[in-house]
Each structure stands twice: as C-alpha cells, then as structure tokens.
Design a protein around this motif. Structure first.
Motif: not given
Length: 600
Positions: A261-270
């Motif tokens: 979230d700090r990188n403004n990315v969803s965990p779904a990407v990983c």
C-alpha cells in the motif's frame, strides 16, 4: 579475477566515482548537515498551524522541499562514501550522523501528515485557489491523504518516527556483519591453487568452469554463514518484528499489505505473480533439466546453477568493451539517451571494481541536483556487462525523472524501479544474440537470458514466498529460529528447482546472505518489472520511435501517478496476469531456441 583485493587507495582514479561533484570540500557537508537541523527546527515551529491559512501551508511546503534537497545531498554523500569502504570509521560516522539527522528531522516534522489529513476537502480546495503555488506540492499532498486511514495523530506519528532509527538497526547490523566483519578463508581450485573468497567473489567463483572450485567455494561460503546462523536469524526476526509493529500501529491487516500500500499497489498484483509462476513451474523444471543435460553431469547440484551451460565456451568482457556494447545495445533509445550514458562514463559517475571493504553487489543512487551514481564490482564476466546496463537503466530513470520533476515528484515508487533497468538488459540481450559471431556465442547469450529469467522471474518470486511465509509465521506467533527459516527456505528451493536438482543441505542457509530480505517486500517487484520490461523492449524494437517516446514519458513521470497507471503509459497493464504469462511464454521460447542452437 585477481587473487588479492586492492585497498581503496590502490584503485585507479578513473575507476572510482567522483563524489567531489557533490561536495568538493567536506566542510560543506558539515555545513549542510547543520542546515538540515536548522530547517527541521523551523518546520517544527509550524506544528498546529498548517490549517491556519493557504500561505502558512505553502511556506511549510517550501521548507519541506528545501529540507528534502539538503537531506538528499547529505545522506547520499555519506552512504556512498561508507559503501566504497565499509571499514572506514570516518565515513561510518558520517553515515550514522546523516541517518540521525534524517530520523531527527522526521521526528520534528511528523505532525505534517496528520495536520494535512485534518484539512477538509473544501478547505484544501480553498487553499489551492488562494495560493496557486501550492499546486507544486499537489502530488505530495494527495499521496498523504491517500493513506488517511492509516495515519495516526501527531503525537503517535512522532513516536513512530522516533522508532524509525531503532527499526533500521537490524538492516544496519546485517550490512556491517556481511560487508565489513564477515571474513572468508581462501579455497582451493582443481589445481590446488588458493583463491581468496569474498562476498563479491562468491558468484564469480560459482560461474567458474572448475567444478571443484565451485563446490569448495559453495561449501566454504555457506559454512561461514552457517557459523552465525543464530545471529542472522535474530537480525531477520528483528527486521520482521519491526514491520509487524508498524503495520499494526497503522491498522493494516498484515505487514505485506502495509508494504504494498505504501507503493500504491494492490496485493492482487503479487498474488497474480504467484499464480502465474506456479502454473508455469514446468518451464523452470524444463530449464533445470536442460542445464543438467548440457553440463553433462550425473547429478546437478546447487553449485552448478551459475556456471554457463556450455562448458566448452567462455566469454570475458573488459570494462571498456562493456561500455561499447552498452552504447550499441541502447541505440534504439535515441541519441539523447546515449549522450547521458556517455557522460556517465566520461565524468566518473561509476565506481567500477571491488576493493577491500567495499559494499558487495551493485546499485544506482545519487543526488537529485547533481547526477546519478552507480556502484559496481566489475569482474569481466558477461553477467557484469548486464549488471552495468541494468544499473545504467536505474540511473537513466532517475536522470529523466529528476530533469522533469521536482525532488518531491521525481522519486518514483519501488514498484516501477526495476523496469528501466531490466528493459536495458533485454535490449542488450537482443543486440548480443543478433550479433553473435558463432552458434556457440549465440547459445552463450541465450544461456544468459535463460539464467536471467531463472534468477528474476523464478528466484525473486521464491524469495518473495520465503519473505511472506516467514512474516506470516511471525504474525501467527511462530518463532523465527534459524532452524525454522532453514526448513522453509530449503523446501521452497526443492519446489522451485524440481527433481533434477540436488538441493544441497548448504543451500538452506542462502536466506542468510540475501540483503533484499531487509528491504520490506521489495523482491517480487523484480519479477513484475521483468515481465513489464520484456513487453516494453519488444515494443521498442518492433515499433520504434512511438514506443520510445511513450517509454521516455514513463521514465520522466516520477511518482506523478500510481505505479500501475505509469506502466500503462509504456503499454503494460499489470492489473492482469497477461504480461507475466507472456513473459513466461518468452522463457519457454528461449528454451526452445537454446535446444535448437545446441542441436544444430
């Protein structure tokens, strides 16, 4: 490879970086360190006042930008000086003082985020209308407000900021132990000759055709790490507990969720990455089988992973030759791009070779209003050529963003940080493969590309699985003992490398030596970036100028949009599994091509 490492003052000047571009007199460093504290004190006087008026908020933001510029120079200089010789006590002190100044200023200004969050949308809109200059800080302000649900009050933010230096102690201790204090004995090659082992020389010895040297190096290297297994486990446990503490304080469900979230990315990407990798594990196992076949060994061991699959062929590339290759390979990116690359070579932006006490590995860093810098440990291998263009990609990303954006908007998120570097590597691969003079050389280049896929798409995902599994263990209350960490790592190694690989018992200690495990869920981004880079390089080579223009727009965008949206500028959509699956398909095609070349 030299048998003995030179001392720092024995390295040729032209092979060292010119940090005098930042400070030609270290009294200026001292003065700017004092300036950091002065500005932080001025900013502290704004506590409780940011909502008073548009002008007050603007004045504070201007001071914050000034503080960031000074900190960037002061800290950048100190950590690079220490990295060039980690045993140098003077620059250890510089780094510690710079880090303390950074943490101290963070503590003094910790009220900024809560007070910006306390502003209503209407009030903030009014401020932007009354003080148009505030538009310069809109990206920063929007990013603060994006994390509103995870920000604390001023007092608690100050407490977390003061804990920051303590939380960094594990990473710092790990770095000092692995880079400065850990000493390796010499090992013998098949001729009985002694070869000095070091952290920087481990991989080069593993790339040697001398299997006895590889085996001796492998066993000796990991035996040394295993001697300190409880210390490594304690350091890693401290790192993980620090993450869990902050994630809980900020009301996240897990440390991993907090990190992405700090990188403004969803965990779904990983999660997409994990699913695609596991669905394509057969390609990794096929690669391992091909490696075993081409090496002609009855048993494939973990000390056979780095050596080229073509034992009869070798390729050494001097640093001067590597520079020429890089300019030819990166030519599709245009003359303006090449001009900066040439400047980095001519004006000593790069610290090239290993010396006693020098930090291992490679990185790109630098200072916003000076230029990027690169640290290498160049040893004339093909891998070193790719490392050079990799770090150059980082530096060019930084250079383009710094030229186009303010210091606050230039600092692109970690999620996209590996895209430019890997795009450069893919371009170099295609250039060298297409210009190979013999089928043996072509196979050698394809070998490297396959190894890059193995090392980036698969190995980094394996690292990420280890990091997530062990963090989840700690969150569930399971102690992170050296034995527990060993077992998790060894089991993952067996799963990823498959039945044709002997997972030697020593490989279970590899987790001890991976510095990225102290970077807070950094490594999966190597894999997603590799997938994005394969797609971008393909577009550049096939479409030419339009794709290059879009790519440079991406490079110049800093953090002005969320990372996934930034990649869409360059034509890649990581909200789907498509780029990852497509990259893994390329891996399969490269295996096909390798088999064809060696069987012709």
């Amino acid at each position: 490879m030299q048998n003995k490492l030179p001392k720092r003052d024995e390295v040729a000047k032209e092979l060292t970086w010119r940090l005098e571009d930042i400070y030609d007199d270290e009294s200026k460093w001292e003065a700017e360190l004092s300036k950091v504290n002065e500005i932080a004190d001025k900013m502290a006087a704004f506590q409780g006042k940011l909502s008073e008026s548009a002008q007050t908020l603007l004045d504070f933001c201007k001071l914050n930008e000034e503080l960031t510029l000074f900190l960037d120079r002061v800290y950048g200089y100190a950590h690079m000086r220490e990295d060039q010789d980690t045993a140098n006590s003077k620059y250890q002190g510089f780094h510690q003082r710079a880090l303390s100044a950074y943490m101290g200023s963070a503590e003094k200004t910790a009220f900024m985020n809560p007070e910006v969050l306390d502003l209503s949308d209407e009030q903030l809109k009014d401020f932007f209308e009354k003080a148009p200059e505030l538009g310069r800080y809109k990206v920063m302000i929007d990013e603060i407000r994006r994390l509103k649900d995870h920000m604390l009050n001023s007092e608690m933010e100050a407490l977390l900021a003061s804990a920051g230096e303590m939380q960094g102690a594990s990473q710092k201790a790990y770095g000092m132990l692995s880079n400065a204090d850990l000493k390796f004995p010499s090992v013998k090659d098949s001729k009985g000759e002694e070869v000095q082992l070091s952290d920087g020389r481990f991989v080069p010895t593993q790339m040697s055709k001398d299997r006895e040297l590889r085996k001796n190096s492998f066993e000796t290297y990991y035996a040394k790490y295993a001697e300190f297994k409880n210390t490594w486990a304690a350091l890693y446990d401290g790192e993980i507990k620090g993450r869990i503490f902050e994630a809980k304080a900020r009301k996240y469900n897990s440390a991993f969720e907090a990190a992405v979230d700090r990188n403004n990315v969803s965990p779904a990407v990983c999660d997409n990455l994990f699913e695609s990798i596991h669905n394509n594990m057969d390609k990794m196992h096929r690669y391992v089988s091909l490696r075993k076949k081409l090496l002609g060994v009855d048993e494939l061991h973990m000390y056979d992973v780095y050596v080229a699959m073509l034992p009869e062929f070798d390729m050494k590339v001097s640093y001067e030759e590597a520079k020429e290759l890089s300019l030819k390979a990166l030519a599709p990116l245009g003359e303006d791009y090449l001009a900066v690359v040439k400047e980095s070579y001519e004006n000593r932006w790069i610290d090239v070779i290993e010396n006693e006490g020098k930090r291992g590995g490679a990185y790109s860093g630098g200072v916003y209003d000076v230029h990027p810098y690169m640290l290498l440990n160049y040893n004339d291998t093909l891998n070193d050529v790719f490392t050079l263009v990799h770090e150059m990609g980082h530096s060019m990303h930084t250079w383009y963003s710094n030229k186009a954006q303010t210091i606050l908007d230039a600092n692109y998120k970690i999620f996209v940080a590996e895209v430019a570097s890997t795009t450069n590597e893919v371009l170099l691969y295609h250039y060298m493969k297409d210009n190979a003079k013999t089928k043996e050389e072509k196979a050698f280049i394809i070998n490297h590309f396959l190894d890059s896929f193995k090392g980036t798409m698969f190995r980094q995902t394996m690292f990420e699985e280890f990091e997530r599994k062990t963090c989840e263990m700690a969150e569930a209350g399971t102690p992170l003992t050296s034995e527990a960490l060993y077992n998790v790592y060894l089991e993952l190694n067996k799963q990823y490398f498959g039945e044709d690989m002997i997972s030697d018992e020593q490989i279970g200690w590899e987790w001890c030596r991976i510095p990225h495990f102290y970077y807070n869920f950094y490594v999966y981004q190597y894999a997603t970036s590799f997938a994005a880079a394969v797609a971008i390089a393909d577009r550049i080579l096939k479409e030419g100028a339009p794709a290059v223009e879009q790519y440079k727009k991406f490079l110049s965008s800093g953090c002005t949009q969320d990372p996934v949206s930034l990649l869409k500028i360059a034509g890649v959509d990581l909200t789907t599994k498509e780029p990852i699956d497509a990259a893994l398909a390329v891996f399969g095609e490269a295996i096909d091509e390798m088999e064809k070349v060696v069987n012709d």
